[in-house]
Design an enzyme around this catalytic site. Structure first.
Site, PDB file in Angstrom:
ATOM      1  N   GLY A  11       0.840  -1.205   0.000  1.00 29.47           N
ATOM      2  CA  GLY A  11       0.000   0.000   0.000  1.00 29.47           C
ATOM      3  C   GLY A  11       0.875   1.256   0.000  1.00 29.47           C
ATOM      4  CG  ASP A  60      -1.666  -0.244   7.887  1.00 27.00           C
ATOM      5  OD1 ASP A  60      -2.527   0.624   7.642  1.00 27.00           O
ATOM      6  OD2 ASP A  60      -1.512  -1.261   7.199  1.00 27.00           O
ATOM      7  CG  MET A 104      -7.927   2.191   5.698  1.00 30.63           C
ATOM      8  SD  MET A 104      -6.884   2.538   4.265  1.00 30.63           S
ATOM      9  CE  MET A 104      -7.951   1.915   2.976  1.00 30.63           C
ATOM     10  CB  THR A 134       2.776   0.752   6.059  1.00 33.91           C
ATOM     11  OG1 THR A 134       1.390   0.530   6.383  1.00 33.91           O
ATOM     12  CG2 THR A 134       3.597   0.430   7.297  1.00 33.91           C
ATOM     13  NE  ARG A 179      -3.001   2.851   0.205  1.00 36.02           N
ATOM     14  CZ  ARG A 179      -3.498   1.665  -0.157  1.00 36.02           C
ATOM     15  NH1 ARG A 179      -3.992   0.854   0.738  1.00 36.02           N
ATOM     16  NH2 ARG A 179      -3.488   1.298  -1.401  1.00 36.02           N
ATOM     17  N   GLY A 238       5.678  -2.037   3.644  1.00 37.08           N
ATOM     18  CA  GLY A 238       5.198  -2.586   4.917  1.00 37.08           C
ATOM     19  C   GLY A 238       5.708  -4.000   5.145  1.00 37.08           C
ATOM     20  CG  ASP A 239       3.450  -6.816   7.504  1.00 36.14           C
ATOM     21  OD1 ASP A 239       2.881  -6.369   6.486  1.00 36.14           O
ATOM     22  OD2 ASP A 239       2.850  -7.428   8.407  1.00 36.14           O
ATOM     23  NE  ARG A 263      -2.432  -4.917   5.686  1.00 37.96           N
ATOM     24  CZ  ARG A 263      -2.853  -5.196   4.465  1.00 37.96           C
ATOM     25  NH1 ARG A 263      -3.624  -6.236   4.264  1.00 37.96           N
ATOM     26  NH2 ARG A 263      -2.514  -4.448   3.437  1.00 37.96           N
ATOM     27  CG  ASP A 276       1.442  -2.714  10.239  1.00 39.64           C
ATOM     28  OD1 ASP A 276       2.332  -2.062   9.640  1.00 39.64           O
ATOM     29  OD2 ASP A 276       0.680  -3.497   9.653  1.00 39.64           O
ATOM     30  CG  ASP A 284       8.015  19.499  -8.654  1.00 34.35           C
ATOM     31  OD1 ASP A 284       7.832  20.134  -7.589  1.00 34.35           O
ATOM     32  OD2 ASP A 284       7.259  19.606  -9.649  1.00 34.35           O
ATOM     33  NE  ARG A 296     -19.923  14.885  31.239  1.00 30.89           N
ATOM     34  CZ  ARG A 296     -19.305  14.134  30.324  1.00 30.89           C
ATOM     35  NH1 ARG A 296     -19.100  12.857  30.538  1.00 30.89           N
ATOM     36  NH2 ARG A 296     -18.912  14.675  29.202  1.00 30.89           N
ATOM     37  NE  ARG A 332      -2.094  -4.519  -1.131  1.00 30.61           N
ATOM     38  CZ  ARG A 332      -1.634  -3.868  -0.058  1.00 30.61           C
ATOM     39  NH1 ARG A 332      -0.526  -4.242   0.520  1.00 30.61           N
ATOM     40  NH2 ARG A 332      -2.291  -2.806   0.416  1.00 30.61           N
ATOM     41  CB  SER A 333       4.021  -9.381  -6.741  1.00 28.33           C
ATOM     42  OG  SER A 333       4.402 -10.561  -7.409  1.00 28.33           O
ATOM     43  CE1 TYR A 392      -7.523   1.320  -0.474  1.00 26.15           C
ATOM     44  CE2 TYR A 392      -9.923   1.363  -0.587  1.00 26.15           C
ATOM     45  CZ  TYR A 392      -8.730   0.657  -0.521  1.00 26.15           C
ATOM     46  OH  TYR A 392      -8.755  -0.717  -0.480  1.00 26.15           O
ATOM     47  CE  LYS A 406     -29.335  16.758  25.696  1.00 22.43           C
ATOM     48  NZ  LYS A 406     -28.734  16.494  26.988  1.00 22.43           N
TER      49      LYS A 406
HETATM   50  O1  F6P Z   1      -1.556  -1.218   4.560  1.00 24.36           O
HETATM   51  C1  F6P Z   1      -2.215  -0.051   4.167  1.00 24.36           C
HETATM   52  C2  F6P Z   1      -3.674  -0.316   3.956  1.00 24.36           C
HETATM   53  O2  F6P Z   1      -4.286   0.876   3.513  1.00 24.36           O
HETATM   54  C3  F6P Z   1      -4.419  -0.885   5.165  1.00 24.36           C
HETATM   55  O3  F6P Z   1      -4.731   0.102   6.127  1.00 24.36           O
HETATM   56  C4  F6P Z   1      -5.616  -1.500   4.500  1.00 24.36           C
HETATM   57  O4  F6P Z   1      -6.161  -2.543   5.299  1.00 24.36           O
HETATM   58  C5  F6P Z   1      -5.040  -2.052   3.222  1.00 24.36           C
HETATM   59  O5  F6P Z   1      -3.858  -1.301   2.965  1.00 24.36           O
HETATM   60  C6  F6P Z   1      -5.929  -1.968   2.008  1.00 24.36           C
HETATM   61  O6  F6P Z   1      -5.281  -2.631   0.977  1.00 24.36           O
HETATM   62  P1  F6P Z   1      -5.633  -2.508  -0.567  1.00 24.36           P
HETATM   63  O7  F6P Z   1      -4.912  -1.316  -1.111  1.00 24.36           O
HETATM   64  O8  F6P Z   1      -5.087  -3.774  -1.152  1.00 24.36           O
HETATM   65  O9  F6P Z   1      -7.109  -2.382  -0.662  1.00 24.36           O
END
Ligand code: F6P
Length: 319
Positions: A11, A127, A169, A125, A252, A102-103, A171, A129, A59, A211, A72-73, A249, A214
């Site tokens: 991502g 996230d 978001m 990323t 992102r 990311g991971d 994950r 994470d 730039d 309290r 993502r592959s 999204y 509203k």
């Molecule tokens: O890892 C970044 C992220 O935006 C996560 O927060 C989310 O769960 C995931 O990617 C969404 O992935 P995709 O771009 O494959 O929909």
């Protein structure tokens, strides 16, 4: 090391461009040729590789997304895919690779290193994470995007005396929800790292109502489940008019914050230094505001955890 490559994968995250710029310019500063690998590991396997010059990364420091594109592959998860990638790198005379992602991207970097190709991972990323770093590139920008949304939704929540559920978001990680929830003054924050009881959420809403309050904001991290379902349950079990907003999204994108540009510049440059010093299979990060690096395999074997002090504080402040 005379030629290195750089790719972005998984991502996209705001600040990835600033990291690419840092890798390219730091490399050139030290007399190294830097090659951009386009479209992540897919592009690596297909030889989508071009030499980058100083001006190639002009730039872009302020732009979201990634000029190298991302993907993502599934194929790259196989040993055959990884061999294809290594052949392409060797064909271009590239001796080391910086992977920004990311991971999932770090898993790829780990595999390449195990197969004899030196890689350094740079955590990018939204996230937040990745174990081994307090912050990932893109988290601060996403956090500020979510915070802006909470502030705006609060205006309409107050005007209509409504309860709003906002899904963020992240994950399986709750950092975006937790930090934005605390900074945005949410009544409740639901994250995957801490079990929650719907009865407690409802009791908290009722207490605030009695309290005199509203309107309410409840933040739900996507790792907990559907914000829409949680909103429905609140609507059914209370008298509060409830609406749901799934931010999606927009989290992102956008121009990276100063913090993300700084982090990306520092981590990208450090990754090049590690390759120059003959290091491989490491990830760079920031801990207690110091640049650090860790064995990528050790880092991946650990589990990211939230800052429980931040969680406790959020509960104490949203009485
Ligand atoms: O890892 C970044 C992220 O935006 C996560 O927060 C989310 O769960 C995931 O990617 C969404 O992935 P995709 O771009 O494959 O929909």
């Amino acid at each position: 090391m005379r030629k290195i490559g750089v790719l972005t994968s998984g991502g996209d995250a705001p600040g990835m461009n600033a990291a690419v710029r840092a890798v390219v310019r730091k490399g050139i500063h030290h007399g190294i040729e830097v090659y951009g690998i386009y479209h992540g590991y897919s592009g690596l396997m297909n030889g989508d590789i071009k030499k980058l010059e100083v001006g190639s990364v002009g730039d872009i420091v302020h732009r979201g997304g990634t000029m190298l594109y991302s993907a993502r592959s599934e194929e790259f998860k196989t040993p055959e895919g990884q061999q294809k990638g290594i052949e392409q790198l060797r064909k271009h005379g590239i001796e080391g690779l910086v992977v920004i992602g990311g991971d999932g991207s770090f898993q790829g970097a780990k595999k390449l290193t195990e197969q004899g190709f030196p890689c350094i991972g740079v955590p990018g990323t939204i996230d937040n994470d990745i174990p081994g770093t307090d912050f990932t590139i893109g988290f601060d920008t996403a956090l500020n995007t979510v915070l802006g949304a909470i502030d705006k939704i609060r205006d309409t929540a107050t005007s209509h005396d409504r309860t709003y559920v906002i899904e963020t978001m992240g994950r399986n990680a709750g950092d975006i929800a937790l930090w934005a929830g605390l900074a945005g003054g949410a009544e409740s924050i639901l994250i995957p790292e801490v079990e929650y009881k719907m009865n407690d959420i409802i009791e908290r809403l009722n207490r605030a109502y009695n309290r005199g309050k509203k309107h309410s904001i409840i933040i739900v991290a996507e790792g907990v489940g559907s914000g829409v379902e949680i909103g429905k349950e609140i609507q059914e079990r209370t008298s509060f008019e409830t609406r749901v907003s799934v931010l999606g999204y927009i989290q992102r994108g956008g121009s990276p914050t100063a913090a993300d540009r700084m982090l990306a510049s520092r981590l990208g440059a450090r990754a090049v230094e590690l390759l120059m010093n003959g290091k491989e299979g490491r990830m760079v990060g920031i801990q207690d505001n110091q640049l650090v690096d860790h064995d990528i395999i050790d880092a991946l074997s650990q589990k990211h955890s939230i800052d429980h002090g931040v969680y406790t504080l959020s509960n104490e402040l949203s009485i």
